[in-house]
Design a protein around this motif. Structure first.
Motif, PDB file in Angstrom:
ATOM      1  N   SER A   2       0.824  -1.208   0.000  1.00 34.47           N
ATOM      2  CA  SER A   2       0.000   0.000   0.000  1.00 34.47           C
ATOM      3  C   SER A   2       0.861   1.262   0.000  1.00 34.47           C
ATOM      4  CB  SER A   2      -0.903   0.021   1.241  1.00 34.47           C
ATOM      5  OG  SER A   2      -1.855  -1.011   1.170  1.00 34.47           O
ATOM      6  N   ARG A   3       0.381   2.281  -0.666  1.00 37.68           N
ATOM      7  CA  ARG A   3       1.077   3.555  -0.670  1.00 37.68           C
ATOM      8  C   ARG A   3       0.877   4.285   0.650  1.00 37.68           C
ATOM      9  NH1 ARG A   3       0.690   7.464  -5.542  1.00 37.68           N
ATOM     10  NH2 ARG A   3       2.641   8.095  -4.550  1.00 37.68           N
ATOM     11  N   VAL A   4      -0.292   4.095   1.280  1.00 38.27           N
ATOM     12  CA  VAL A   4      -0.603   4.776   2.542  1.00 38.27           C
ATOM     13  C   VAL A   4      -1.034   3.740   3.568  1.00 38.27           C
ATOM     14  CG1 VAL A   4      -2.080   6.472   3.697  1.00 38.27           C
ATOM     15  CG2 VAL A   4      -1.309   6.892   1.352  1.00 38.27           C
ATOM     16  N   ILE A   5      -0.606   3.944   4.806  1.00 37.58           N
ATOM     17  CA  ILE A   5      -1.101   3.167   5.933  1.00 37.58           C
ATOM     18  C   ILE A   5      -1.806   4.132   6.877  1.00 37.58           C
ATOM     19  CG2 ILE A   5      -0.487   1.733   7.915  1.00 37.58           C
ATOM     20  CD1 ILE A   5       1.975   0.816   6.300  1.00 37.58           C
ATOM     21  N   CYS A   6      -3.060   3.853   7.190  1.00 33.29           N
ATOM     22  CA  CYS A   6      -3.828   4.651   8.143  1.00 33.29           C
ATOM     23  C   CYS A   6      -3.885   3.893   9.465  1.00 33.29           C
ATOM     24  CB  CYS A   6      -5.252   4.890   7.647  1.00 33.29           C
ATOM     25  SG  CYS A   6      -5.365   5.931   6.180  1.00 33.29           S
ATOM     26  N   ALA A   7      -3.559   4.560  10.548  1.00 35.71           N
ATOM     27  CA  ALA A   7      -3.547   3.925  11.864  1.00 35.71           C
ATOM     28  C   ALA A   7      -4.462   4.691  12.808  1.00 35.71           C
ATOM     29  CB  ALA A   7      -2.130   3.883  12.427  1.00 35.71           C
ATOM     30  N   HIS A 134      -0.609   7.807   7.948  1.00 37.54           N
ATOM     31  CA  HIS A 134      -1.560   8.773   8.498  1.00 37.54           C
ATOM     32  C   HIS A 134      -2.044   8.269   9.848  1.00 37.54           C
ATOM     33  CE1 HIS A 134      -4.574  11.880   8.764  1.00 37.54           C
ATOM     34  NE2 HIS A 134      -5.523  10.974   8.910  1.00 37.54           N
ATOM     35  N   LEU A 135      -1.822   9.080  10.890  1.00 39.57           N
ATOM     36  CA  LEU A 135      -2.241   8.750  12.241  1.00 39.57           C
ATOM     37  C   LEU A 135      -3.513   9.510  12.587  1.00 39.57           C
ATOM     38  CD1 LEU A 135       1.236   9.189  13.994  1.00 39.57           C
ATOM     39  CD2 LEU A 135       0.235   7.046  13.175  1.00 39.57           C
ATOM     40  N   THR A 136      -4.402   8.846  13.312  1.00 37.70           N
ATOM     41  CA  THR A 136      -5.574   9.531  13.851  1.00 37.70           C
ATOM     42  C   THR A 136      -5.591   9.312  15.357  1.00 37.70           C
ATOM     43  OG1 THR A 136      -7.082   7.639  13.600  1.00 37.70           O
ATOM     44  CG2 THR A 136      -6.825   9.100  11.704  1.00 37.70           C
ATOM     45  N   SER A 137      -6.612   9.797  16.033  1.00 36.43           N
ATOM     46  CA  SER A 137      -6.671   9.705  17.494  1.00 36.43           C
ATOM     47  C   SER A 137      -6.511   8.251  17.931  1.00 36.43           C
ATOM     48  CB  SER A 137      -8.000  10.267  17.993  1.00 36.43           C
ATOM     49  OG  SER A 137      -9.092   9.671  17.317  1.00 36.43           O
ATOM     50  N   ALA A 150       8.329   5.466  11.417  1.00 38.25           N
ATOM     51  CA  ALA A 150       8.204   6.004  10.063  1.00 38.25           C
ATOM     52  C   ALA A 150       9.348   6.951   9.748  1.00 38.25           C
ATOM     53  CB  ALA A 150       6.867   6.713   9.912  1.00 38.25           C
ATOM     54  N   SER A 151       9.710   7.779  10.725  1.00 32.53           N
ATOM     55  CA  SER A 151      10.815   8.715  10.531  1.00 32.53           C
ATOM     56  C   SER A 151      12.117   7.972  10.251  1.00 32.53           C
ATOM     57  CB  SER A 151      10.963   9.602  11.769  1.00 32.53           C
ATOM     58  OG  SER A 151      12.058  10.480  11.639  1.00 32.53           O
ATOM     59  N   GLU A 152      12.317   6.856  10.932  1.00 28.83           N
ATOM     60  CA  GLU A 152      13.550   6.093  10.769  1.00 28.83           C
ATOM     61  C   GLU A 152      13.683   5.479   9.375  1.00 28.83           C
ATOM     62  OE1 GLU A 152      13.360   3.289  13.932  1.00 28.83           O
ATOM     63  OE2 GLU A 152      13.918   4.751  15.488  1.00 28.83           O
ATOM     64  N   VAL A 153      12.549   5.176   8.736  1.00 26.72           N
ATOM     65  CA  VAL A 153      12.608   4.554   7.408  1.00 26.72           C
ATOM     66  C   VAL A 153      12.296   5.546   6.288  1.00 26.72           C
ATOM     67  CG1 VAL A 153      12.099   2.256   8.301  1.00 26.72           C
ATOM     68  CG2 VAL A 153      10.204   3.721   7.538  1.00 26.72           C
ATOM     69  N   GLY A 154      12.126   6.827   6.642  1.00 26.87           N
ATOM     70  CA  GLY A 154      11.918   7.855   5.628  1.00 26.87           C
ATOM     71  C   GLY A 154      10.517   7.949   5.077  1.00 26.87           C
ATOM     72  N   THR A 155       9.528   7.422   5.798  1.00 26.77           N
ATOM     73  CA  THR A 155       8.124   7.520   5.376  1.00 26.77           C
ATOM     74  C   THR A 155       7.509   8.769   5.982  1.00 26.77           C
ATOM     75  OG1 THR A 155       7.930   5.111   5.241  1.00 26.77           O
ATOM     76  CG2 THR A 155       5.879   6.362   5.435  1.00 26.77           C
ATOM     77  N   THR A 156       6.884   9.615   5.162  1.00 28.09           N
ATOM     78  CA  THR A 156       6.273  10.830   5.684  1.00 28.09           C
ATOM     79  C   THR A 156       5.044  10.495   6.529  1.00 28.09           C
ATOM     80  OG1 THR A 156       4.972  11.107   3.655  1.00 28.09           O
ATOM     81  CG2 THR A 156       7.100  12.256   3.773  1.00 28.09           C
ATOM     82  N   VAL A 157       4.714  11.421   7.442  1.00 27.97           N
ATOM     83  CA  VAL A 157       3.650  11.168   8.414  1.00 27.97           C
ATOM     84  C   VAL A 157       2.736  12.377   8.529  1.00 27.97           C
ATOM     85  CG1 VAL A 157       3.110  10.445  10.774  1.00 27.97           C
ATOM     86  CG2 VAL A 157       5.303   9.798   9.752  1.00 27.97           C
ATOM     87  N   SER A 158       1.438  12.112   8.560  1.00 26.15           N
ATOM     88  CA  SER A 158       0.455  13.136   8.929  1.00 26.15           C
ATOM     89  C   SER A 158      -0.293  12.647  10.155  1.00 26.15           C
ATOM     90  CB  SER A 158      -0.508  13.430   7.780  1.00 26.15           C
ATOM     91  OG  SER A 158      -1.168  12.247   7.343  1.00 26.15           O
ATOM     92  N   PHE A 159      -0.897  13.598  10.890  1.00 28.11           N
ATOM     93  CA  PHE A 159      -1.563  13.264  12.146  1.00 28.11           C
ATOM     94  C   PHE A 159      -2.799  14.138  12.285  1.00 28.11           C
ATOM     95  CE2 PHE A 159      -0.752  12.960  17.068  1.00 28.11           C
ATOM     96  CZ  PHE A 159      -1.824  12.091  17.188  1.00 28.11           C
ATOM     97  N   ASP A 160      -3.931  13.485  12.540  1.00 33.59           N
ATOM     98  CA  ASP A 160      -5.170  14.195  12.872  1.00 33.59           C
ATOM     99  C   ASP A 160      -5.547  13.770  14.290  1.00 33.59           C
ATOM    100  OD1 ASP A 160      -7.672  15.316  13.099  1.00 33.59           O
ATOM    101  OD2 ASP A 160      -8.311  14.780  11.079  1.00 33.59           O
ATOM    102  N   PRO A 161      -5.093  14.513  15.306  1.00 33.66           N
ATOM    103  CA  PRO A 161      -5.263  14.066  16.691  1.00 33.66           C
ATOM    104  C   PRO A 161      -6.675  14.195  17.230  1.00 33.66           C
ATOM    105  CG  PRO A 161      -4.180  16.189  16.632  1.00 33.66           C
ATOM    106  CD  PRO A 161      -4.294  15.735  15.204  1.00 33.66           C
TER     107      PRO A 161
END
Length: 304
Positions: A2-7, A134-137, A150-161
């Motif tokens: 997958s191009r994106v993982i949502c957690a 992509h992280l959510t609450s 994600a930072s360690e493997v160079g994957t960008t991250v977004s967060f909607d807390p």
């Protein structure tokens, strides 16, 4: 892969449409009662696959009817659910969403297992192969651990807390992400006086959370008034689209899906905001948390 993982959260939503939200000791008429899959991470994943972005979901459900139904619904839409954890020590989280005739919403939540998953439930090779996380609450410790990996493997991250940004201890995670999605109320909580300005110029007036956001690109959702991106000294604004709101549930999640999909294709911030606002507008104009997003529907609105 997958191009994106949502957690984050995967729930079962029970939506009650009422004639009006009652005053204390008042009563309202329930005009309809519908059950369907919900949860911010699941909603974003559903929106992304509708926009032709292969997406996996990391979350947790109980081994019950609601959990099975929620996962089956996502899988039928093309979301990869192999990282959804089945938990046998509690029920799937159920949210009761009450929507009035004007589209205003309030939510009642029951305890459940939607934060039982952990960072190590996601294989390291899956995260390394993804373009974006992509992280959510969710549990603050899990959010921080996933952002760090994600930072360690160079994957960008977004967060909607979400609405509890001020009291859940998300500062460690917020320092590690590339984009943070906030609505106006959440921005006021997180940034204080900085909510009205470019946050990088105000010294983090929101306290610890504001300081954690000081080096992060903010995507602030203004509801029917559009949205903006604050990236350092730059500010990018889109006015949004006029729609008659029927149900604002999930509109912010649809917005996030559109923004992420656009940025994966290297669209400018202005174009990403246009696409994201279109996704949010389409969702707010229809009942339920998951409007069927696709490029044909978006193009019709964007052209207008």
């Amino acid at each position: 892969m997958s191009r994106v993982i949502c957690a984050g959260h995967l729930n079962w939503d029970v939506t009650l449409r009422v004639d009006a939200l009652p005053e204390p000791d008042g009563e309202a008429t329930v005009e309809s009662h519908v059950g369907a899959g919900g949860g911010s991470a699941a909603n974003v994943a559903s929106g992304l696959v509708g926009l032709d972005v292969p997406t996996s979901l990391l979350g947790s459900v109980g081994t019950d009817e609601h959990g099975r139904a929620a996962v089956a619904e996502l899988a039928s839409k093309g979301v990869d659910c192999q990282y959804v954890v089945d938990v046998d020590h509690g029920p799937t989280t159920v949210k009761y969403i009450v929507v009035d005739a004007s589209g205003d919403v309030f939510v009642l939540g029951s305890p459940g297992v939607n934060e039982s998953f952990e960072a190590d439930d996601l294989p390291a090779d899956a995260l390394a192969a993804a373009d974006h996380l992509h992280l959510t609450s969710q549990s603050p410790a899990t959010a921080a651990a996933l952002a760090r990996l994600a930072s360690e493997v160079g994957t960008t991250v977004s967060f909607d807390p979400g609405r509890r940004i001020g009291d859940r201890g998300y500062t460690d995670a917020l320092r590690l992400v590339d984009f943070v999605f906030l609505n106006d109320r959440e921005a006021a909580t997180a940034l204080g006086e900085a909510a009205e300005h470019n946050h990088s110029d105000t010294g983090g007036n929101g306290g610890a959370v504001g300081d954690a956001l000081d080096e992060t690109t903010l995507v602030i959702k203004h509801g029917p008034k559009g949205a903006e991106v604050r990236d350092g000294d730059e500010r990018h604004v889109h006015p949004g689209y006029p729609v008659d709101a029927v149900d604002t549930t999930g509109a912010g999640d649809a917005f996030a899906a559109g923004f992420i999909a656009a940025r994966l294709e290297d669209r400018t911030y202005e174009r990403a905001l246009a696409i994201a606002n279109a996704c949010g507008a389409l969702t707010a104009a229809e009942p339920g948390a998951r409007t069927q997003l696709n490029w044909r529907r978006l193009d019709d609105l964007l052209e207008r």
